[in-house]
Write a protein that holds these residues in place. Structure first.
Motif, PDB file in Angstrom:
ATOM      1  N   ALA A  67       0.808  -1.217   0.000  1.00 42.97           N
ATOM      2  CA  ALA A  67       0.000   0.000   0.000  1.00 42.97           C
ATOM      3  C   ALA A  67       0.843   1.270   0.000  1.00 42.97           C
ATOM      4  O   ALA A  67       0.336   2.339  -0.350  1.00 42.97           O
ATOM      5  CB  ALA A  67      -0.915   0.000   1.220  1.00 42.97           C
ATOM      6  N   SER A  68       2.121   1.181   0.361  1.00 43.03           N
ATOM      7  CA  SER A  68       2.922   2.385   0.584  1.00 43.03           C
ATOM      8  C   SER A  68       4.011   2.659  -0.436  1.00 43.03           C
ATOM      9  O   SER A  68       4.413   3.809  -0.596  1.00 43.03           O
ATOM     10  CB  SER A  68       3.594   2.305   1.967  1.00 43.03           C
ATOM     11  OG  SER A  68       2.632   2.182   2.978  1.00 43.03           O
ATOM     12  N   LEU A  69       4.546   1.630  -1.091  1.00 46.11           N
ATOM     13  CA  LEU A  69       5.730   1.824  -1.929  1.00 46.11           C
ATOM     14  C   LEU A  69       5.412   1.818  -3.415  1.00 46.11           C
ATOM     15  O   LEU A  69       4.569   1.051  -3.873  1.00 46.11           O
ATOM     16  CB  LEU A  69       6.764   0.736  -1.642  1.00 46.11           C
ATOM     17  CG  LEU A  69       7.291   0.642  -0.219  1.00 46.11           C
ATOM     18  CD1 LEU A  69       8.368  -0.431  -0.134  1.00 46.11           C
ATOM     19  CD2 LEU A  69       7.815   1.972   0.271  1.00 46.11           C
ATOM     20  N   THR A  70       6.137   2.661  -4.148  1.00 48.10           N
ATOM     21  CA  THR A  70       6.074   2.653  -5.609  1.00 48.10           C
ATOM     22  C   THR A  70       7.498   2.740  -6.152  1.00 48.10           C
ATOM     23  O   THR A  70       8.434   3.109  -5.434  1.00 48.10           O
ATOM     24  CB  THR A  70       5.237   3.823  -6.169  1.00 48.10           C
ATOM     25  OG1 THR A  70       5.809   5.047  -5.729  1.00 48.10           O
ATOM     26  CG2 THR A  70       3.783   3.740  -5.725  1.00 48.10           C
ATOM     27  N   VAL A  71       7.647   2.420  -7.414  1.00 43.12           N
ATOM     28  CA  VAL A  71       8.957   2.391  -8.064  1.00 43.12           C
ATOM     29  C   VAL A  71       9.640   3.756  -7.958  1.00 43.12           C
ATOM     30  O   VAL A  71       9.020   4.799  -8.150  1.00 43.12           O
ATOM     31  CB  VAL A  71       8.810   1.980  -9.546  1.00 43.12           C
ATOM     32  CG1 VAL A  71      10.128   2.098 -10.288  1.00 43.12           C
ATOM     33  CG2 VAL A  71       8.270   0.571  -9.650  1.00 43.12           C
ATOM     34  N   GLY A  72      10.924   3.724  -7.623  1.00 46.76           N
ATOM     35  CA  GLY A  72      11.734   4.931  -7.577  1.00 46.76           C
ATOM     36  C   GLY A  72      11.849   5.566  -6.208  1.00 46.76           C
ATOM     37  O   GLY A  72      12.698   6.427  -6.002  1.00 46.76           O
ATOM     38  N   GLU A  73      11.015   5.154  -5.261  1.00 50.62           N
ATOM     39  CA  GLU A  73      11.061   5.769  -3.943  1.00 50.62           C
ATOM     40  C   GLU A  73      12.294   5.326  -3.161  1.00 50.62           C
ATOM     41  O   GLU A  73      12.676   4.162  -3.210  1.00 50.62           O
ATOM     42  CB  GLU A  73       9.797   5.447  -3.148  1.00 50.62           C
ATOM     43  CG  GLU A  73       8.563   6.110  -3.704  1.00 50.62           C
ATOM     44  CD  GLU A  73       7.323   5.802  -2.901  1.00 50.62           C
ATOM     45  OE1 GLU A  73       6.376   6.593  -3.009  1.00 50.62           O
ATOM     46  OE2 GLU A  73       7.278   4.790  -2.178  1.00 50.62           O
ATOM     47  N   PRO A  74      12.911   6.252  -2.409  1.00 51.99           N
ATOM     48  CA  PRO A  74      14.058   5.884  -1.576  1.00 51.99           C
ATOM     49  C   PRO A  74      13.574   5.210  -0.297  1.00 51.99           C
ATOM     50  O   PRO A  74      12.676   5.720   0.375  1.00 51.99           O
ATOM     51  CB  PRO A  74      14.726   7.226  -1.285  1.00 51.99           C
ATOM     52  CG  PRO A  74      13.621   8.228  -1.389  1.00 51.99           C
ATOM     53  CD  PRO A  74      12.644   7.687  -2.398  1.00 51.99           C
ATOM     54  N   VAL A  75      14.144   4.050   0.007  1.00 56.37           N
ATOM     55  CA  VAL A  75      13.724   3.297   1.189  1.00 56.37           C
ATOM     56  C   VAL A  75      14.927   2.771   1.958  1.00 56.37           C
ATOM     57  O   VAL A  75      16.037   2.691   1.437  1.00 56.37           O
ATOM     58  CB  VAL A  75      12.799   2.111   0.827  1.00 56.37           C
ATOM     59  CG1 VAL A  75      11.469   2.594   0.293  1.00 56.37           C
ATOM     60  CG2 VAL A  75      13.455   1.171  -0.149  1.00 56.37           C
ATOM     61  N   ILE A  76      14.658   2.414   3.206  1.00 56.54           N
ATOM     62  CA  ILE A  76      15.625   1.743   4.066  1.00 56.54           C
ATOM     63  C   ILE A  76      14.988   0.423   4.464  1.00 56.54           C
ATOM     64  O   ILE A  76      13.856   0.399   4.931  1.00 56.54           O
ATOM     65  CB  ILE A  76      15.942   2.586   5.311  1.00 56.54           C
ATOM     66  CG1 ILE A  76      16.500   3.949   4.889  1.00 56.54           C
ATOM     67  CG2 ILE A  76      16.902   1.853   6.227  1.00 56.54           C
ATOM     68  CD1 ILE A  76      16.653   4.929   6.027  1.00 56.54           C
ATOM     69  N   VAL A  77      15.718  -0.665   4.248  1.00 55.79           N
ATOM     70  CA  VAL A  77      15.206  -2.001   4.554  1.00 55.79           C
ATOM     71  C   VAL A  77      16.138  -2.668   5.551  1.00 55.79           C
ATOM     72  O   VAL A  77      17.351  -2.701   5.345  1.00 55.79           O
ATOM     73  CB  VAL A  77      15.105  -2.865   3.272  1.00 55.79           C
ATOM     74  CG1 VAL A  77      14.661  -4.278   3.601  1.00 55.79           C
ATOM     75  CG2 VAL A  77      14.169  -2.223   2.258  1.00 55.79           C
ATOM     76  N   GLN A  78      15.570  -3.181   6.622  1.00 52.61           N
ATOM     77  CA  GLN A  78      16.341  -3.950   7.590  1.00 52.61           C
ATOM     78  C   GLN A  78      15.779  -5.361   7.613  1.00 52.61           C
ATOM     79  O   GLN A  78      14.558  -5.559   7.599  1.00 52.61           O
ATOM     80  CB  GLN A  78      16.238  -3.341   8.986  1.00 52.61           C
ATOM     81  CG  GLN A  78      17.030  -4.112  10.009  1.00 52.61           C
ATOM     82  CD  GLN A  78      16.858  -3.561  11.412  1.00 52.61           C
ATOM     83  OE1 GLN A  78      15.929  -2.826  11.690  1.00 52.61           O
ATOM     84  NE2 GLN A  78      17.755  -3.934  12.288  1.00 52.61           N
TER      85      GLN A  78
END
Length: 158
Positions: A67-78
């Motif tokens: 529901a929150s992410l789309t292509v190109g968005e900067p994210v941090i994944v742990q």
């Protein structure tokens, strides 16, 4: 136990794919992590090698990811790093997956508005007033901006 926990900072490379499976919701997307370094000869920042990871999210994290992410968005994944090698039809391949524990937007690149899942009505009309976290520069009791003004000024990542 002895697991390899990683924190990867990058951009969403593919639209998250959401599935309902027997064990609960599941989502996956590809994360592009590009190294950057200072090139002294060019006197500028330069992109280095890009690593791609398949990020797996389960249960509520999967629902919120889709529901929150789309292509190109900067994210941090742990999460837990899983490196697998296999041979198929004579070809050897290696994949690097991250079994995500948490995923969030990288606020170094923009702003984001948090909404608690399943409680949209409470997020829009809180029952308790928002605490005053700001100290005005002149020392007066009134904040520089009201909570409603701050909320209307926030921008959601696109």
């Amino acid at each position: 136990m002895n697991e390899t926990m990683v924190c990867a900072v990058g951009r969403v490379a593919t639209q998250p794919v959401y599935r309902e499976v027997a064990s609960g919701p599941s989502a996956r997307f590809r994360l592009a992590v590009t190294a950057r370094y200072w090139d002294r000869e060019k006197n500028t920042w330069t992109d280095g090698h890009t690593n791609f990871f398949t990020v797996w999210a389960n249960r509520q994290l999967a629902t919120n990811t889709a529901a929150s992410l789309t292509v190109g968005e900067p994210v941090i994944v742990q999460g837990r790093l899983k490196v697998r090698t296999d041979v198929r039809e004579g070809q050897s391949w290696t994949s690097a997956d991250i079994d995500a524990v948490s995923i969030g937007h990288d606020l170094a690149w923009g702003t984001s508005a948090f909404r608690r899942a399943g409680k949209a009505e409470t997020a829009l009309a809180p029952t308790q007033p928002e605490p005053n976290w700001e100290t005005p520069p002149d020392g007066s009791a009134e904040p520089a901006h009201s909570a409603a003004q701050r909320q209307s000024e926030s921008v959601v990542l696109t």
